[in-house]
Design a protein around this motif. Structure first.
Motif, PDB file in Angstrom:
ATOM      1  N   GLU A  46       0.838  -1.195   0.000  1.00  0.00           N
ATOM      2  CA  GLU A  46       0.000   0.000   0.000  1.00  0.00           C
ATOM      3  C   GLU A  46       0.879   1.253   0.000  1.00  0.00           C
ATOM      4  N   PRO A  47       0.481   2.299  -0.718  1.00  0.00           N
ATOM      5  CA  PRO A  47       1.234   3.563  -0.680  1.00  0.00           C
ATOM      6  C   PRO A  47       1.296   4.088   0.752  1.00  0.00           C
ATOM      7  N   THR A  48       2.396   4.701   1.104  1.00  0.00           N
ATOM      8  CA  THR A  48       2.571   5.194   2.473  1.00  0.00           C
ATOM      9  C   THR A  48       2.081   6.632   2.609  1.00  0.00           C
ATOM     10  N   GLU A  49       1.666   6.972   3.790  1.00  0.00           N
ATOM     11  CA  GLU A  49       1.284   8.351   4.082  1.00  0.00           C
ATOM     12  C   GLU A  49       2.490   9.263   3.886  1.00  0.00           C
ATOM     13  N   GLY A  50       2.264  10.396   3.300  1.00  0.00           N
ATOM     14  CA  GLY A  50       3.352  11.335   3.063  1.00  0.00           C
ATOM     15  C   GLY A  50       4.052  11.138   1.732  1.00  0.00           C
ATOM     16  N   SER A  51       3.691  10.095   1.011  1.00  0.00           N
ATOM     17  CA  SER A  51       4.295   9.864  -0.303  1.00  0.00           C
ATOM     18  C   SER A  51       3.711  10.845  -1.313  1.00  0.00           C
ATOM     19  N   PRO A  52       4.446  11.138  -2.388  1.00  0.00           N
ATOM     20  CA  PRO A  52       3.902  12.012  -3.426  1.00  0.00           C
ATOM     21  C   PRO A  52       2.550  11.524  -3.954  1.00  0.00           C
ATOM     22  N   MET A  54       0.131   9.846  -2.375  1.00  0.00           N
ATOM     23  CA  MET A  54      -0.944  10.152  -1.428  1.00  0.00           C
ATOM     24  C   MET A  54      -1.220  11.645  -1.378  1.00  0.00           C
ATOM     25  N   ALA A  55      -0.158  12.458  -1.471  1.00  0.00           N
ATOM     26  CA  ALA A  55      -0.323  13.919  -1.455  1.00  0.00           C
ATOM     27  C   ALA A  55      -1.113  14.382  -2.682  1.00  0.00           C
ATOM     28  N   GLU A  56      -0.822  13.797  -3.836  1.00  0.00           N
ATOM     29  CA  GLU A  56      -1.521  14.187  -5.055  1.00  0.00           C
ATOM     30  C   GLU A  56      -2.979  13.745  -5.026  1.00  0.00           C
ATOM     31  N   ALA A  58      -4.785  13.354  -2.342  1.00  0.00           N
ATOM     32  CA  ALA A  58      -5.459  14.230  -1.383  1.00  0.00           C
ATOM     33  C   ALA A  58      -5.768  15.590  -2.004  1.00  0.00           C
ATOM     34  N   ARG A  59      -4.833  16.098  -2.781  1.00  0.00           N
ATOM     35  CA  ARG A  59      -5.031  17.401  -3.424  1.00  0.00           C
ATOM     36  C   ARG A  59      -6.170  17.326  -4.437  1.00  0.00           C
ATOM     37  N   ILE A  60      -6.207  16.255  -5.203  1.00  0.00           N
ATOM     38  CA  ILE A  60      -7.268  16.081  -6.190  1.00  0.00           C
ATOM     39  C   ILE A  60      -8.620  15.920  -5.501  1.00  0.00           C
ATOM     40  N   ASN A  61      -8.634  15.167  -4.411  1.00  0.00           N
ATOM     41  CA  ASN A  61      -9.891  14.914  -3.690  1.00  0.00           C
ATOM     42  C   ASN A  61     -10.474  16.172  -3.049  1.00  0.00           C
ATOM     43  N   THR A  62      -9.616  17.148  -2.790  1.00  0.00           N
ATOM     44  CA  THR A  62     -10.105  18.402  -2.198  1.00  0.00           C
ATOM     45  C   THR A  62     -10.350  19.487  -3.244  1.00  0.00           C
ATOM     46  N   THR A  63     -10.115  19.149  -4.499  1.00  0.00           N
ATOM     47  CA  THR A  63     -10.385  20.092  -5.581  1.00  0.00           C
ATOM     48  C   THR A  63     -11.874  20.062  -5.915  1.00  0.00           C
TER      49      THR A  63
END
Length: 309
Positions: A46-52, A54-56, A58-63
């Motif tokens: 699974e991708p780790t928290e803080g990875s690029p 997950m950050a991307e 999260a950014r898309i999900n809040t757009t």
């Protein structure tokens, strides 16, 4: 995109001995062992928290929608494409394992297959490059999508399916517009790439230049050599005739197999480092194990090649 000449200043040292059955079997075994270690590394983490990644996400999900949903779809396609390219690289490695041991021994086909492994791996690295922004990643995906669509369009024209040309072009244009990804043109109006949030990407990338800058430092830039074999350039293919004792026919060298194996290993290491950087996978131990394996097995193959000579 491809180069048929060895870069200036680059000298290739060849193990100018024919491929023996013992060497071929050992080389195939070495490559198979490396591939299995690579597949073991990846698994299904699974991708780790803080990875690029997950950050991307999260950014898309809040757009806000509809932009958020549109970019989410493009990002999902990007991940799928890169994953498919990784699987394709593995598939080419499997083919290379079998080609090495065929009879009569291969001449140039091993280098052509290694080139296929490298190109698949470069696409993974291009899309999963952890050093770039999420916006640039989407712009890169847009460029590749458009370029791929152009190829599909050309095929549709050959097959006289003009309706498909208009339909596909309209779909891609609409999807990228919904992602707020802007087409860029030169002074003559030719499409040159795309921009997302001011991040600019060309339609495609130069394989030779990318290979030169992204492969592990222990792998000299191999693309000119691989292209020479793939495109049957006389400066390359004449080598196989020179090795033949009677000057006729084509004789494969241990050096071509050795080069193919090393290119495949370098390509997969590049893939794993991209996956590690983008998804945050803990691969340091695995990469160290692969490096130790590569060094040990390389010495083994060199010893076998020289013993046969």
């Amino acid at each position: 995109m491809s180069v048929d000449e060895i870069p200036q200043g680059e000298e290739i040292q060849l193990m100018a001995v024919p491929i023996t059955e013992e060497f071929a079997e050992a080389a195939a075994e070495v490559l198979r062992g490396y591939r299995e270690l690579v597949e073991k590394c990846v698994g299904h983490p699974e991708p780790t928290e803080g990875s690029p990644f997950m950050a991307e996400v999260a950014r898309i999900n809040t757009t806000p929608d509809p932009l958020g949903t549109a970019r989410g779809s493009l990002h999902a396609m990007l991940v799928e494409i890169a994953g498919m390219s990784f699987d394709t690289a593995i598939d080419h490695m499997r083919a290379l394992e079998h080609d090495i041991v065929r009879k009569p021994p291969p001449v140039w086909s091993t280098l052509v297959m290694a080139r296929a492994v490298l190109e698949s791996a470069l696409l993974v690295d291009y899309l999963f490059d952890p050093s770039i922004s999420g916006a640039l990643r989407l712009a890169r995906c847009a460029g590749l999508w458009r370029k791929d669509t152009d190829h599909r369009t050309n095929l549709a024209k050959v097959l006289e399916r003009e309706d498909e040309v208009t339909e596909v072009d309209a779909y891609v244009t609409k999807a990228l517009d919904e992602c707020n990804i802007v087409a860029r043109h030169n002074a003559k109006g030719k499409l040159t790439g795309y921009s997302a949030d001011s991040e600019v990407s060309p339609l495609d990338y130069n394989i030779t230049e990318r290979a030169k800058g992204r492969l592990p430092s222990w792998m000299p830039m191999p693309y000119g050599l691989l292209s020479g074999a793939a495109h049957s350039r006389p400066w390359m293919t004449n080598r196989a005739r020179v090795v033949a004792e009677d000057g006729s026919g084509l004789v494969g060298e241990a050096a071509t197999v050795m080069t193919a194996v090393m290119v495949a290993m370098a390509s997969m290491e590049m893939c794993l480092r991209a996956l590690q950087g983008y998804f945050g996978y803990a691969l340091d131990t695995a990469l160290a194990e692969l490096d130790d394996y590569r060094k040990l097995m390389s010495l083994r193959l060199i010893g076998l090649a020289h013993a046969s000579g």
